[in-house]
Design an enzyme around this catalytic site. Structure first.
Site, PDB file in Angstrom:
ATOM      1  N   GLY A   1       0.820  -1.196   0.000  1.00 17.70           N
ATOM      2  CA  GLY A   1       0.000   0.000   0.000  1.00 17.70           C
ATOM      3  C   GLY A   1       0.846   1.235   0.000  1.00 17.70           C
TER       4      GLY A   1
ATOM      5  CG  ASP B   1     -12.059   7.829   8.312  1.00 16.68           C
ATOM      6  OD1 ASP B   1     -13.060   8.027   7.590  1.00 16.68           O
ATOM      7  OD2 ASP B   1     -10.924   7.624   7.854  1.00 16.68           O
TER       8      ASP B   1
END
Length: 1321
Positions: free
Chosen positions: A73, A188
């Protein structure tokens, strides 16, 4: 902000990496005298220091105790690598954060995130194992979730079932509830931050926006992902932290169950408007309980939203099996105290660490101080392994990384206040003390722990569907291949190594070499180790290759706006930056950033409706659920780029080139030649079109509606009747020839083939494929012998050899017809005409034949002709031999070419004995293959009419009544009696058209001369009652004489010595059985014809008044109802009397004039008509036992129930002349076995009959009263006297059902003012 920017890598890290949180998670900057997160711990006393093994080639790079596997990532300021712990062999995710890219505020948020993650130790929250920090870099070692993001799971597999979604949602709730009990708000929560481990358990990641809160105090920082953000965040109000998480939980639950976002918009303003409206759609598949829960979580007023306790107790959460883990975790959350509950230390793990050479005291101190160094990391990893595997299999401790004290700038500050050591490295080199490249000892087993990873197949599937939110690799983070080749004296680098191996092994404790000695050249020194600086593509795009993640940089709206303002206005970098991609060295089999190639994911990714397509090579076509609007500026730039390199410009350039090539002056010769070629081409095309039109008119290449031209050119045939049913040119056929009427299954009876022509008691011989046709078997029978019964069974007619013979309809007066039969008795009337091909004789025979049919029929000519016309016209004339059918259907006028001798010499294949010139030709019958080839060598053409197609849906071969109808009885179910819409075998329209064309050419001159005379003769006799005068003579005829009547030729020719020998139907096959076990001739069981056609006049009780003189003689298969118990009825299996009819029933039904034999209704010579069977099949059903007649869909529908135990009088409903279309539709109500199209077609025929009977048939309506009275009398069992006088009225029972039906279709009488469309067809 750094947290937001790094959260992209965090999500990716979490998804692929175990969710190493959004941005780097680490401790606050270590103040002097305070413990700091150690990067590489200085060697402690007693720590093993094995010598470095000799160089054995390039090996994977290491960071501390972790061996880097690959990149999984990338974020704006972070890179996430998957690594393997050298001691425990556990897979971890390491997030590497570049502090130089973060401002002061974002750096504080990263420190806060690390602090919060240290507080969270929950089975469904990503675990933080270790934090390492250098002067520039922060290394966060976190748990690795191999299952990826739930977002990817939903993209790959679609929405979850509520049972699965409930399990996942419970785990999410326990984790969030745990955070809230710790006074931590996540802020979030979204599908991208919900990860799955190898067992598909939830792991919440990315605490970059998390914060501590005090109950009752409001927060005011806007953060989160817009699609998941609560409305109070959009309004800019202060908000209650836990309520914001609850709103996000509602959105997450909706996404799990529906696979889509409840609130989404193309722009942030649209999204904001939708969220503030609070309106979302509930799909049909969502349960009521789930809807209730979601609706009460997505409430605009935060105070009215459900609390975490209410969510845990909601009804939907209680559904399904008990979940003890959920209950336990919730109970623990409720019992949490403000102080952190510290789990007791695992002594087994401590002993194992001591055996590895790690100092126990150092480990304990690290755990107590939350140092999150390699001691605590090893302890946590071993604890996790112990929980999973109940075993601690450990290898020897590898060489521990040593803290490097560089001569000039590097110093090691050992803070005595704490056990953790903070190493300050002013400049992070590619090779530094913390990232030294160490070759593993030969004794170490590099294999990963079993159970840590899913199966390779699962991993491949995961990698194939995974998409990251980051773009191409930063060239500064990878070493290019050309640089690798420049390194002298070193072999090629293993592409799996993310860091170049410069030295085989450098033990910094043994030689503290200056930095310049570590590398042959300075080329590999990165002046700025900006691992985390995003590429220009990402910075300008703001979305990464997948569009912006919900919480990526743009999640902070202010920062996102600033980024939009700072973007260049020129061409989009989305395209211009792509050439830099090939320069990046792939470090593993899936390229440096671990993304699959574009094609691998498109199949699964295109299912997202919110796809944004941008012209970048590595852009994934699937947007995240939380992606906001695409970058407007980037899109503008893309449009500008498209304008510069658009296909329009290319087309313009091509056009200019073509103009230059061909725009000049062309030589006159060339021009003339080109023009000639063009003219030739046009002529050829025109010729081809004409040829095609001609072919279509003659032989259409594909099934098409009946050609109107053929019908127009077709001369009017026998009567007005034929033309009254003529369909107007404006009326298209009700069914296209491609429909079921023209399909040719192997076992479905064609509507006008053998099943059609055969009598109701006979079956198509095609069922016995190995048996010769009846014509071949019984052709040479003696004159005085009755033809044996037809050996054929049900009308599953196989295709017969097509002998396209022109069939002419022979209309004889009954006496003529009988006299022409070989077995005609001497007593027949003198009106017989010798068989000769002369036209006059043909006309006379035409009339006599028609009169014979009229005198023995049982209903008005109009109805009879309607039924028979449709039947004959829809014949697949070139496929089915009449030999396969009982001749009761074949009147002499239908098959004049078939020599109809006496029943003894009866052979369907042979002509009736009339030459073609004696009879009028009927197009549909000209194609019957069994007619002698000598009849006509040119096969005629005929196109089936719409009425035929509507009427003649074949009977399903598996037709059953309440129980299964025997196969024998199915033979009775000719297609026109079971209009169930089944497909049938027919001649293709192409052959029809050809036959019609040839036929028309032959017939036009001959028949045009005969038409008018025939009409006059026919109707003169009809009006004068010729049929009535025939009845007395018929009374004296022998059974052989009457057998010659084609409409009486039933294939069940039995020497009935008793009424029980009439027709045997086995009761076990659901049809009541007559007492006689088998007919004398072994006649096969023929299915009773369940007469579902309204055109068939079923009242066989009226048969006696049609000129039948003798009440004692009975012919159960003729319209005259017989004494014999053969009248088939639709009665149930327990009603043999009502089904088969008894002698008393036959007596009630009427008197048959065929000789004076009371019980010999089916004597050898007798060729009974099929009509009584028809009538009784429908009318004689026992009360309450309606016969299930299957329709074309296989659904049974009941036949008309009988009103009376015996035969039901049909009254005016079936016999009166229809005066208008309304009456026709009223009649349709009683047609249980008829399809709608067929019924409407029949109504059209009846409406034609209305005009017919009024103009031609001398008051058929007036005769109905007497007719009905006689019918009632016959029901009462009274014998009827000679009704020859009544027969002149030509009432509804005057004509057998097989009367010249095909005569009816080719002419529309001027009086008929409606077309088939108007008639309802």
């Amino acid at each position: 902000m750094a947290a937001a920017a790094a959260s992209g890598a965090g999500g990716a890290a979490g998804a692929g990496t175990g969710g190493a949180g959004p941005a780097g998670r680490l401790l606050p900057p270590p103040a002097p005298g305070s413990p700091a997160a150690p990067a590489a711990v200085s060697p402690a006393a007693g720590q093993p220091r094995p010598p470095a093994p000799a160089s054995r080639g390039p090996m994977p790079a290491r960071i501390g105790y972790y061996e880097i596997d690959r990149t999984i990532g990338k974020g704006n300021f972070a890179v996430v690598k998957r690594a393997t712990h050298l001691v425990t062999k556990a897979k971890v995710a390491i997030k590497i954060i570049d502090k130089t890219q973060l401002d002061e505020e974002n750096l504080k948020k990263i420190f806060r995130e690390v602090q919060i993650m240290k507080m969270l130790c929950h089975p469904h929250i990503i675990r933080l194992y270790q934090v390492m920090e250098t002067e520039r870099m922060i290394y966060l070692v976190t748990e690795y979730a191999s299952g990826g993001e739930i977002f990817d799971h939903l993209v790959a597999h679609g929405r979850m079932a509520e049972k699965e979604a409930r399990r996942k949602f419970k785990q999410i709730v326990t984790a969030v509830y745990f955070c809230h009990c710790r006074n931590i708000v996540h802020r979030d929560l979204k599908a991208e931050n919900l990860l799955l481990d190898a067992n598909l358990n939830i792991k919440i990641a990315d605490f970059g926006f998390s914060n501590l809160f005090t109950p009752g105090q409001l927060l005011k920082t806007w953060c989160g992902s817009p699609p998941y953000a609560a409305p109070e965040l959009f309004e800019g109000k202060e908000y209650d932290g836990p309520k914001v998480d609850i709103w996000s939980l509602g959105v997450v639950l909706y996404v799990l169950v529906c696979g889509a976002l409840p609130f989404d918009g193309s722009t942030l303003q649209n999204l904001r408007a939708r969220v503030l409206s609070g309106k979302f759609r509930i799909p049909f598949f969502m349960s009521t309980e789930c809807e209730h829960l979601i609706r009460h979580m997505l409430v605009l007023d935060p105070n009215k939203r459900l609390s975490m306790e209410q969510i845990c107790k909601h009804k939907w959460m209680k559904l399904g099996d008990a979940d003890p883990n959920f209950d336990r975790l919730i109970a623990e959350c409720q019992q949490l105290k403000e102080e952190r509950q510290v789990d007791p230390l695992n002594e087994d793990v401590l002993l194992a660490m001591e055996d590895m050479g790690l100092d126990k005291e150092q480990t304990l101190q690290s755990l107590r101080s939350d140092a999150y160094d390699h001691y605590s990391a090893i302890y946590s990893l071993l604890c996790d392994r112990h929980k999973r595997h109940k075993t601690l299999r450990l290898g020897a401790l590898p060489s521990m990384p040593r803290a490097l004290a560089f001569q000039a700038p590097v110093n090691i500050q050992a803070e005595q206040a704490g056990t953790a050591m903070n190493i300050s490295v002013p400049q992070v080199q590619l090779i530094n003390p913390e990232n030294q490249i160490v070759e593993p000892d030969g004794t170490l087993n590099l294999d990963s722990d079993e159970g840590e990873e899913p199966s390779p197949e699962a991993l491949v599937r995961y990698l194939s569907m995974r998409r990251h939110t980051v773009g191409v690799a930063d060239p500064r983070t990878e070493v290019m291949e050309d640089l690798q080749k420049l390194l002298p004296g070193f072999p090629g680098v293993n592409p799996q190594a993310p860091f170049l191996q410069v030295a085989p092994n450098v033990n910094f404790m043994h030689n503290l070499l200056p930095m310049q000695n570590l590398q042959p050249t300075g080329q590999l020194e990165y002046k700025e180790q900006s691992l985390l600086q995003p590429p220009t593509l990402q910075l300008l795009n703001g979305m990464g290759p997948l569009g912006r993640r919900a919480s990526d940089g743009g999640a902070n709206i202010q920062l996102h706006a600033q980024q939009l303002l700072k973007r260049p206005r020129g061409p989009s970098p989305l395209v211009t930056m792509t050439p830099a991609v090939p320069a990046v060295t792939p470090v593993d089999e899936e390229s440096s950033d671990g993304e699959p190639d574009q094609e691998a994911v498109q199949s699964s990714t295109y299912k997202d409706s919110n796809t944004l397509h941008l012209p970048t090579e590595r852009f994934s076509p699937v947007r995240r659920f939380s992606d906001g609007a695409a970058s407007i500026q980037a899109f503008k730039a893309h449009l500008e780029k498209m304008g510069n390199n658009s296909s329009i410009k290319q087309l313009q350039q091509e056009c200019e080139q073509l103009q230059k090539m061909y725009g000049g002056q062309i030589d006159e010769r060339t021009l003339e030649k080109t023009q000639q070629q063009h003219m030739l081409y046009q002529q050829e095309q025109h010729h081809q079109i004409l040829q095609q039109q001609i072919q279509d008119s003659i032989c259409p290449p594909q099934p098409s509606p009946p050609l109107q031209a053929a019908c127009e050119n077709q001369p009017a045939l026998l009567t007005h009747q034929l033309q009254r049913l003529r369909i107007q040119p404006s009326s298209p056929p009700p069914n296209h020839p491609n429909n079921h009427l023209f399909r040719q299954p192997s076992n479905s009876p064609p509507p006008m083939s053998s099943a059609m022509i055969q009598p109701h008691g006979a079956a198509s011989s095609s069922q016995f494929q190995g048996l010769p046709s009846r014509s071949a078997i019984f052709q040479q029978q003696p004159e005085n012998c009755s033809s044996p019964p037809n050996v054929a069974l049900t009308c599953l007619g196989m295709q017969q050899p097509a002998q396209s013979q022109q069939v002419t309809i022979q209309v004889q007066e009954p006496v003529d017809m009988l006299s022409n039969m070989p077995g005609t008795a001497a007593g027949s009337s003198g009106r017989g005409i010798s068989i000769s091909p002369s036209a006059g004789q043909m006309q006379m025979q035409h009339r006599t034949n028609l009169m014979a049919t009229l005198s023995y029929g049982h209903r008005p000519l109009s109805k009879q002709l309607s039924a028979d016309s449709a039947e004959a016209h829809s014949l697949n004339v070139n496929r089915f031999s009449p030999a396969n059918y009982d001749q009761a259907h074949l009147h002499p006028h239908l098959f004049s070419d078939q020599s109809r001798g006496s029943p003894s010499s009866y052979s369907p294949s042979t002509g009736v004995g009339f030459s073609p010139t004696q009879a009028l030709k009927v197009p549909p019958l000209d194609q019957f293959p069994t007619f002698p080839p000598s009849a006509h060598q040119q096969p005629p053409h005929y196109t089936t009419s719409a009425l035929q197609q509507a009427l003649l849906s074949p009977t399903p071969p598996d037709y059953t009544r309440h129980q299964q109808v025997p196969h024998i009885l199915q033979g009775l179910l000719s297609p026109r009696h079971s209009l169930t819409g089944h497909s049938d075998i027919r001649l293709p329209p192409t052959e029809f058209a050809q036959l019609i064309k040839r036929q028309q050419q032959q017939r036009q001159q001959q028949q045009q001369q005969q038409q008018q005379q025939e009409y006059q003769e026919l109707f003169r006799h009809m009006n004068q009652g010729d049929a009535g005068s025939l009845a007395p003579s018929l009374g004296g005829q022998s059974m052989t004489e009457r057998q010659a009547l084609s409409y009486q030729n039933a294939d069940s020719y039995h020497h009935h010595t008793s009424p029980q020998h009439l027709l045997q139907i086995r009761a076990q096959e659901c049809v009541s059985q007559a007492s006689s076990p088998t007919p004398p001739h072994g006649y096969a069981h023929q299915p009773a014809l369940m007469h579902s056609e309204s055109m068939e006049e079923d009242c066989s009780c009226e048969g006696a008044k049609d000129g039948f003189q003798d009440s004692k003689s009975s012919s159960t298969l003729t319209k005259g109802c017989h004494d014999s118990p053969l009248l088939l009825s639709t009665g149930g299996p327990g009603d043999p009397e009502s089904l088969l009819g008894t002698v008393s029933h036959a007596q009630e039904l009427g008197i048959h004039p065929y000789g004076h034999q009371p019980t010999a209704a089916f004597s050898k010579n007798k060729v009974p008509s099929r009509e009584p069977v028809i009538g009784n099949c429908m009318d004689r059903s026992s009360p309450g036992q309606a016969v299930e007649l299957p329709d074309h869909n296989g659904l049974g529908y009941p036949a008309r129930p009988s009103v009376h135990e015996h035969h039901r009088p049909r009254a005016l409903q079936r016999h009166h002349t229809i005066q208008n279309s309304d009456d026709a539709y009223v009649q349709l109500d009683n047609l249980p076995g008829m399809s709608l199209v067929a019924g409407k077609a029949l109504s059209s025929a009846r409406m034609s009959d209305a005009v017919l009977s009024q103009s031609s048939l001398m008051g058929s309506q007036q005769f109905q009263d007497g007719e009905n009275e006689e019918c009632g009398a016959s029901l009462g069992g009274h014998e009827h006297p000679d009704l020859s006088d009544g027969s002149q009225h030509l009432n509804s029972s005057c004509y057998p059902s097989t009367c010249i039906t095909d005569i009816l279709l080719s002419y529309k009488h001027p009086e008929v003012s409606f077309s088939m469309e108007q008639a309802g067809v």
